[in-house]
Structure formats: C-alpha cells, structure tokens
Design a protein around this motif. Sequence first.
Motif, PDB file in Angstrom:
ATOM      1  N   CYS A   1      11.369   4.434 -13.310  1.00 18.73           N
ATOM      2  CA  CYS A   1      10.160   3.538 -12.722  1.00 18.73           C
ATOM      3  C   CYS A   1       9.368   4.640 -11.823  1.00 18.73           C
ATOM      4  CB  CYS A   1      10.723   2.549 -11.842  1.00 18.73           C
ATOM      5  SG  CYS A   1       9.368   1.604 -10.960  1.00 18.73           S
ATOM      6  N   TYR A   2       8.199   4.837 -12.186  1.00 24.75           N
ATOM      7  CA  TYR A   2       7.267   5.671 -11.300  1.00 24.75           C
ATOM      8  C   TYR A   2       6.085   4.608 -10.537  1.00 24.75           C
ATOM      9  CZ  TYR A   2       8.581   9.837 -13.643  1.00 24.75           C
ATOM     10  OH  TYR A   2       9.547  11.087 -14.127  1.00 24.75           O
ATOM     11  N   SER A   3       5.982   4.986  -9.098  1.00 28.82           N
ATOM     12  CA  SER A   3       5.381   4.081  -8.365  1.00 28.82           C
ATOM     13  C   SER A   3       4.467   4.700  -7.570  1.00 28.82           C
ATOM     14  CB  SER A   3       6.266   3.174  -7.713  1.00 28.82           C
ATOM     15  OG  SER A   3       6.814   3.674  -6.676  1.00 28.82           O
ATOM     16  N   TRP A   4       3.139   4.087  -7.196  1.00 28.46           N
ATOM     17  CA  TRP A   4       2.311   4.138  -6.083  1.00 28.46           C
ATOM     18  C   TRP A   4       2.613   2.937  -5.301  1.00 28.46           C
ATOM     19  CZ3 TRP A   4       1.549   4.341 -11.209  1.00 28.46           C
ATOM     20  CH2 TRP A   4       1.116   5.476 -11.751  1.00 28.46           C
ATOM     21  N   THR A   5       2.648   3.256  -3.662  1.00 28.91           N
ATOM     22  CA  THR A   5       2.515   2.345  -2.867  1.00 28.91           C
ATOM     23  C   THR A   5       1.693   2.502  -1.778  1.00 28.91           C
ATOM     24  OG1 THR A   5       4.253   3.427  -1.643  1.00 28.91           O
ATOM     25  CG2 THR A   5       5.248   2.104  -3.101  1.00 28.91           C
ATOM     26  N   ARG A   6       1.110   1.278  -1.393  1.00 31.90           N
ATOM     27  CA  ARG A   6       0.076   1.519  -0.247  1.00 31.90           C
ATOM     28  C   ARG A   6       0.612   2.285   1.048  1.00 31.90           C
ATOM     29  NH1 ARG A   6      -4.774  -2.020   1.343  1.00 31.90           N
ATOM     30  NH2 ARG A   6      -4.403  -3.013  -0.590  1.00 31.90           N
ATOM     31  N   SER A   7       1.796   1.994   1.294  1.00 28.79           N
ATOM     32  CA  SER A   7       2.754   2.577   2.366  1.00 28.79           C
ATOM     33  C   SER A   7       2.553   4.226   2.479  1.00 28.79           C
ATOM     34  CB  SER A   7       4.004   2.212   2.846  1.00 28.79           C
ATOM     35  OG  SER A   7       3.851   0.803   2.798  1.00 28.79           O
ATOM     36  N   ARG A   8       2.712   4.864   1.013  1.00 29.87           N
ATOM     37  CA  ARG A   8       2.886   6.256   0.786  1.00 29.87           C
ATOM     38  C   ARG A   8       1.492   6.512   0.696  1.00 29.87           C
ATOM     39  NH1 ARG A   8       5.472   6.291  -4.423  1.00 29.87           N
ATOM     40  NH2 ARG A   8       6.935   4.897  -3.996  1.00 29.87           N
ATOM     41  N   LEU A   9       0.470   5.928   0.160  1.00 35.01           N
ATOM     42  CA  LEU A   9      -0.831   6.343   0.313  1.00 35.01           C
ATOM     43  C   LEU A   9      -1.398   6.581   1.725  1.00 35.01           C
ATOM     44  CD1 LEU A   9      -2.260   4.422  -2.829  1.00 35.01           C
ATOM     45  CD2 LEU A   9      -1.949   6.552  -2.685  1.00 35.01           C
ATOM     46  N   GLU A  10      -1.157   5.657   2.536  1.00 26.37           N
ATOM     47  CA  GLU A  10      -1.414   5.415   3.875  1.00 26.37           C
ATOM     48  C   GLU A  10      -0.760   6.665   4.664  1.00 26.37           C
ATOM     49  OE1 GLU A  10      -2.229   0.706   4.517  1.00 26.37           O
ATOM     50  OE2 GLU A  10      -0.209   1.648   4.916  1.00 26.37           O
ATOM     51  N   LYS A  11       0.391   6.935   4.334  1.00 25.59           N
ATOM     52  CA  LYS A  11       1.406   8.004   5.211  1.00 25.59           C
ATOM     53  C   LYS A  11       0.765   9.366   4.679  1.00 25.59           C
ATOM     54  CE  LYS A  11       5.773   9.956   4.972  1.00 25.59           C
ATOM     55  NZ  LYS A  11       6.957  10.169   3.987  1.00 25.59           N
ATOM     56  N   ASP A  12       0.145   9.552   3.332  1.00 27.74           N
ATOM     57  CA  ASP A  12      -0.066  10.763   2.835  1.00 27.74           C
ATOM     58  C   ASP A  12      -1.435  11.037   3.122  1.00 27.74           C
ATOM     59  OD1 ASP A  12       2.466  11.404   2.146  1.00 27.74           O
ATOM     60  OD2 ASP A  12       2.129  10.680  -0.349  1.00 27.74           O
ATOM     61  N   GLY A  13      -2.303  10.056   3.828  1.00 28.11           N
ATOM     62  CA  GLY A  13      -3.658  10.328   4.156  1.00 28.11           C
ATOM     63  C   GLY A  13      -4.786  10.017   3.041  1.00 28.11           C
ATOM     64  N   LYS A  14      -3.838   9.240   2.114  1.00 27.46           N
ATOM     65  CA  LYS A  14      -4.923   9.022   0.817  1.00 27.46           C
ATOM     66  C   LYS A  14      -5.621   7.746   0.769  1.00 27.46           C
ATOM     67  CE  LYS A  14      -2.523  12.567  -1.791  1.00 27.46           C
ATOM     68  NZ  LYS A  14      -1.828  12.912  -2.988  1.00 27.46           N
TER      69      LYS A  14
END
Length: 166
Positions: free
Chosen positions: A152-165
């Motif tokens: 499973c590969y994923s994108w999460t809003r939390s990770r995007l927010e943390k990475d500044g994206k």
Amino acid sequence: MLVLAKIVAALYSDVVFITRRLRVLDEEEIFPLMFNPSPENLAMGSISVGGYCFVALANDGCPVAAFGACLQKPAIFSVWMFATDRWPDVALSVTRHIRRVMMPEMIKDGANRADCWSMDGHDVAHRWLEVLGARREATLDDYGPLRKKYHCYSWTRSRLEKDGKF
C-alpha cells in the motif's frame, strides 16, 4: 523540443484500447483481483466508478495510459493507473497532471488520504508512486487468489502538511 502528451477525460473507447494492450506487470497486478477479469470489464469499471478518470494520449494520438482516483470512503480516495508499453512516452505528462491538477482537486474535494495498492515486483510502478510523493506504508502477504504480496502506497493530508506541501 519536448512535446508533452495530451491528457483528456477518459472515454471507454480509449480506455479499452489501453486495457487490451496492458503492460505485462499491470495485467498480472490487476486481473487476479477482479471477479470477472477482462480488458473490457477493467475499462468499464474504470470509467463507471466515478471520481477522476483521465487518459494520456501520445503525440500521435494513441491512448497510452489511463489513471484516476475514486472516493472509497468519506475523505479517502483510491488512486489507480495502468498503461501500455508506451508508458515512457506519457509518464512526464501524467506525473505533471496528477501533481498540478488531480491532487489539488482531490484536496479541494476534502481528501485526507489517497492510497494505491501495487503488486510486489512491479518496481516501475513503485518508483513512480514514490516520485509522486507516496510512501509505502503496508505490505500484505497472500493478497488475492494467487496469494501475491501487495504494498500500500499512500498520501495523507497530515504528511503533506508536515512536509509543507499543503
């Protein structure tokens, strides 16, 4: 001069053209997980599931890749893509479209998560998902009737927010 592929809304005729000419690993990854596997059923399912559904046309107008995302649960999208052996002809255009158009639209539509399942050994797909910013977060053994290993590969809003994206 680099000429990018054209990204268009998916039509059944284009998607079935692609599904009848799938890359070997795409066929091995997708068909065992379908109840009635056939190029026609994969094309129809891709078009009818709703959400986002696009086709990448090579410079000569030939359909090469179908991709999209559908809402599976509230705020959770399932992302998918399959292609013919001409994938390198459209890969850059598809990547740009996903980053610049599809992902922002999914976020605007309330996505908190998007994920994609890919068969072990489909390394081209795994590298591309990672280029798109997805992270491998789970591996399941004995997935499907052939008992293959899937990731499973994923994108999460939390990770995007943390990475500044975001």
